[in-house]
Scaffold this motif. Structure first.
Motif, PDB file in Angstrom:
ATOM      1  N   THR A 230      35.077  39.366  32.995  1.00 22.65           N
ATOM      2  CA  THR A 230      34.342  40.176  34.438  1.00 22.65           C
ATOM      3  C   THR A 230      35.141  41.156  34.830  1.00 22.65           C
ATOM      4  O   THR A 230      34.761  42.044  35.341  1.00 22.65           O
ATOM      5  CB  THR A 230      34.557  38.844  35.307  1.00 22.65           C
ATOM      6  N   GLU A 231      36.612  40.850  34.638  1.00 21.96           N
ATOM      7  CA  GLU A 231      37.556  42.138  35.115  1.00 21.96           C
ATOM      8  C   GLU A 231      37.444  43.483  34.385  1.00 21.96           C
ATOM      9  O   GLU A 231      37.263  44.493  34.889  1.00 21.96           O
ATOM     10  CB  GLU A 231      38.994  41.603  35.022  1.00 21.96           C
ATOM     11  N   ARG A 236      34.980  48.861  34.130  1.00 20.44           N
ATOM     12  CA  ARG A 236      34.073  49.706  33.449  1.00 20.44           C
ATOM     13  C   ARG A 236      33.212  50.307  34.329  1.00 20.44           C
ATOM     14  O   ARG A 236      32.821  51.293  34.492  1.00 20.44           O
ATOM     15  CB  ARG A 236      33.864  49.043  32.046  1.00 20.44           C
ATOM     16  N   GLU A 237      32.682  49.563  35.045  1.00 18.49           N
ATOM     17  CA  GLU A 237      31.390  49.758  36.042  1.00 18.49           C
ATOM     18  C   GLU A 237      31.745  50.584  37.306  1.00 18.49           C
ATOM     19  O   GLU A 237      30.979  51.516  37.794  1.00 18.49           O
ATOM     20  CB  GLU A 237      30.525  48.646  36.557  1.00 18.49           C
ATOM     21  N   THR A 238      33.009  50.222  37.817  1.00 17.45           N
ATOM     22  CA  THR A 238      33.540  50.757  39.074  1.00 17.45           C
ATOM     23  C   THR A 238      34.283  51.907  38.830  1.00 17.45           C
ATOM     24  O   THR A 238      34.473  52.555  39.845  1.00 17.45           O
ATOM     25  CB  THR A 238      33.775  49.751  39.973  1.00 17.45           C
ATOM     26  N   GLY A 239      35.166  51.745  38.021  1.00 16.92           N
ATOM     27  CA  GLY A 239      36.313  52.555  37.987  1.00 16.92           C
ATOM     28  C   GLY A 239      37.451  52.120  38.882  1.00 16.92           C
ATOM     29  O   GLY A 239      38.544  52.638  38.856  1.00 16.92           O
ATOM     30  N   GLY A 240      37.095  50.660  39.284  1.00 19.36           N
ATOM     31  CA  GLY A 240      38.341  50.285  40.282  1.00 19.36           C
ATOM     32  C   GLY A 240      37.603  50.342  41.485  1.00 19.36           C
ATOM     33  O   GLY A 240      36.979  51.043  42.201  1.00 19.36           O
ATOM     34  N   ALA A 241      37.458  48.972  42.193  1.00 20.29           N
ATOM     35  CA  ALA A 241      36.834  48.721  43.423  1.00 20.29           C
ATOM     36  C   ALA A 241      37.583  49.145  44.653  1.00 20.29           C
ATOM     37  O   ALA A 241      38.765  49.175  44.653  1.00 20.29           O
ATOM     38  CB  ALA A 241      36.599  47.523  43.475  1.00 20.29           C
ATOM     39  N   VAL A 260      40.839  44.132  39.800  1.00 18.56           N
ATOM     40  CA  VAL A 260      39.647  45.093  39.716  1.00 18.56           C
ATOM     41  C   VAL A 260      40.018  46.034  40.883  1.00 18.56           C
ATOM     42  O   VAL A 260      39.080  47.116  40.807  1.00 18.56           O
ATOM     43  CB  VAL A 260      38.197  44.482  39.988  1.00 18.56           C
ATOM     44  N   LEU A 261      41.120  46.085  41.570  1.00 25.41           N
ATOM     45  CA  LEU A 261      41.210  47.056  42.633  1.00 25.41           C
ATOM     46  C   LEU A 261      41.726  48.325  42.264  1.00 25.41           C
ATOM     47  O   LEU A 261      42.473  48.288  41.337  1.00 25.41           O
ATOM     48  CB  LEU A 261      42.158  46.342  43.699  1.00 25.41           C
ATOM     49  N   ARG A 262      41.157  49.500  42.905  1.00 28.83           N
ATOM     50  CA  ARG A 262      41.604  50.738  42.552  1.00 28.83           C
ATOM     51  C   ARG A 262      42.936  51.060  43.302  1.00 28.83           C
ATOM     52  O   ARG A 262      43.249  50.523  44.486  1.00 28.83           O
ATOM     53  CB  ARG A 262      40.437  51.648  42.657  1.00 28.83           C
ATOM     54  N   PRO A 263      43.692  51.938  42.786  1.00 24.29           N
ATOM     55  CA  PRO A 263      44.869  52.432  43.729  1.00 24.29           C
ATOM     56  C   PRO A 263      44.497  52.990  45.080  1.00 24.29           C
ATOM     57  O   PRO A 263      43.417  53.365  45.333  1.00 24.29           O
ATOM     58  CB  PRO A 263      45.477  53.689  42.859  1.00 24.29           C
ATOM     59  N   GLY A 264      45.156  52.386  46.076  1.00 27.65           N
ATOM     60  CA  GLY A 264      44.670  52.633  47.595  1.00 27.65           C
ATOM     61  C   GLY A 264      43.682  51.659  48.050  1.00 27.65           C
ATOM     62  O   GLY A 264      43.306  52.042  48.886  1.00 27.65           O
ATOM     63  N   GLY A 265      43.302  50.816  47.336  1.00 23.63           N
ATOM     64  CA  GLY A 265      42.155  49.906  47.801  1.00 23.63           C
ATOM     65  C   GLY A 265      42.512  48.867  48.655  1.00 23.63           C
ATOM     66  O   GLY A 265      43.972  48.723  48.925  1.00 23.63           O
TER      67      GLY A 265
END
Length: 346
Positions: A230-231, A236-241, A260-265
């Motif tokens: 899932t991660e 892949r689908e979000t580029g990081g949430a 799954v968190l993007r930088p600064g998320g």
């Protein structure tokens, strides 16, 4: 205005001692004094927090039994001062000291004296709404609901207010993606709130197929069954949430949320699943990430939640039980067999 109830007894689901099952008993209807308001309960929601209270070991919580359970409450004013008798209201459940800066601003959820108190609010150390009547400390804890069904208004005081408070703190651009982990009583309302007040793409994750069906009904753009990959799929689908709202809070969901968190998320931990996330630098969280632990919400936010419901933008999926069947409702919630929110009818 003030009035005196002609009803002498009221049923109440009481926690008498730690480690004991709650008991349905009849109590004298309380008489409001000073600033207190007496509300005849029309509906009371059941939350996982109630299970945490029932399962708590002696000394684990500051509360002092006996007290009546139930912190999600809607009903009708029947006595008190500073109110109109007959008004239908939702009860803002977090009750603080009442005098600190945050309490006087309607932010009892972040009372400055919380650590000194033997309660967190209605049904959490103080007598709550799993009863025929509830005594509310002050009219400032009441929010008018007009003709909104009490079975909707009651769960909105937590299952709606808590995710609304969590979402309102986020800053989401038009191309933002938000992952909602855990689609239960709070999670399915969070999806609707995200759709109603943000431009974000909402992705729901759960281990249960029926929960994902609930997420679909609640407006999620995408649903995913939690698996080993899932991660990878989410990244892949979000580029990081941009944000992850974790309504479970277990070790596996926290690992997924951080992964799954993007930088600064923003990682928003709402669930009380007992999981641990070690915050180190470097560590499991990306650079610039923020972690927040929202608790309930402010009274003004409850007013906004009720307005959203009144406008038809959010709706709680409920299963209704008579107060006498509270034990069955608790066990079904514990077994994960409640769709949305269980609501008791006195």
């Amino acid at each position: 205005m003030s009035a005196v109830s002609t009803v002498r007894k009221t049923p109440a689901l009481r926690l008498r001692a730690w480690g004991e099952p709650p008991t349905l008993t009849d109590l004298e209807v309380p008489e409001p004094t000073g600033s207190e308001v007496l509300v005849r309960v029309e509906a009371a929601g059941i939350c996982h927090s109630d299970l945490h209270v029932l399962d708590a070991a002696p000394g684990a919580l500051p509360y002092r039994p006996p007290f009546t359970l139930g912190h999600e409450i809607a009903g009708q004013v029947v006595a008190g001062t500073g109110v109109e008798i007959g008004d239908r209201v939702a009860v803002h459940g977090p009750w603080g000291c009442g005098t600190c800066r945050r309490c006087t601003a309607g932010e009892d959820n972040y009372c400055d004296r919380r650590a000194e108190l033997a309660w967190a609010g209605a049904g959490l150390g103080r007598d709550g709404g799993m009863a025929g009547h509830v005594l509310v400390p002050h009219a400032r804890h009441l929010v008018p609901i007009g003709d909104l069904d009490a079975t909707q208004a009651a769960p909105l005081t937590d299952a709606g207010l808590t995710p609304y408070h969590a979402v309102a703190r986020l800053r989401l651009a038009g191309d933002a993606s938000v992952v909602v982990v855990g689609v239960g009583g709070l999670g399915h309302v969070a999806i609707q709130i995200l759709r109603a007040i943000t431009p974000a793409r909402v992705i729901a994750v759960d281990v249960r197929e029926d929960a994902l069906a609930l997420a679909d009904r609640s407006g999620a753009h995408r649903t995913l069954l939690a698996r080993a990959d899932t991660e990878t799929v989410l990244r892949r689908e979000t580029g990081g949430a941009d944000a992850v709202l974790d309504f479970v809070g277990s070790d596996p969901t926290l690992r997924l949320s951080a992964g799954v968190l993007r930088p600064g998320g923003d990682l928003v931990l709402v669930g009380s699943g007992g999981g641990k996330l070690t915050v180190t630098k470097p560590g499991p969280l990306p650079q610039g990430a923020s972690v927040s632990l929202p608790f309930w919400g402010a009274r003004r936010e409850l007013t906004e939640v009720i307005a959203l419901a009144g406008a038809g933008k959010i709706r709680v999926e409920t299963e209704l039980f008579p107060l006498a069947a509270a034990g069955e409702a608790f066990e079904r919630l514990r077994a994960g067999r409640i769709q949305g929110r269980a609501v008791l009818l006195p």
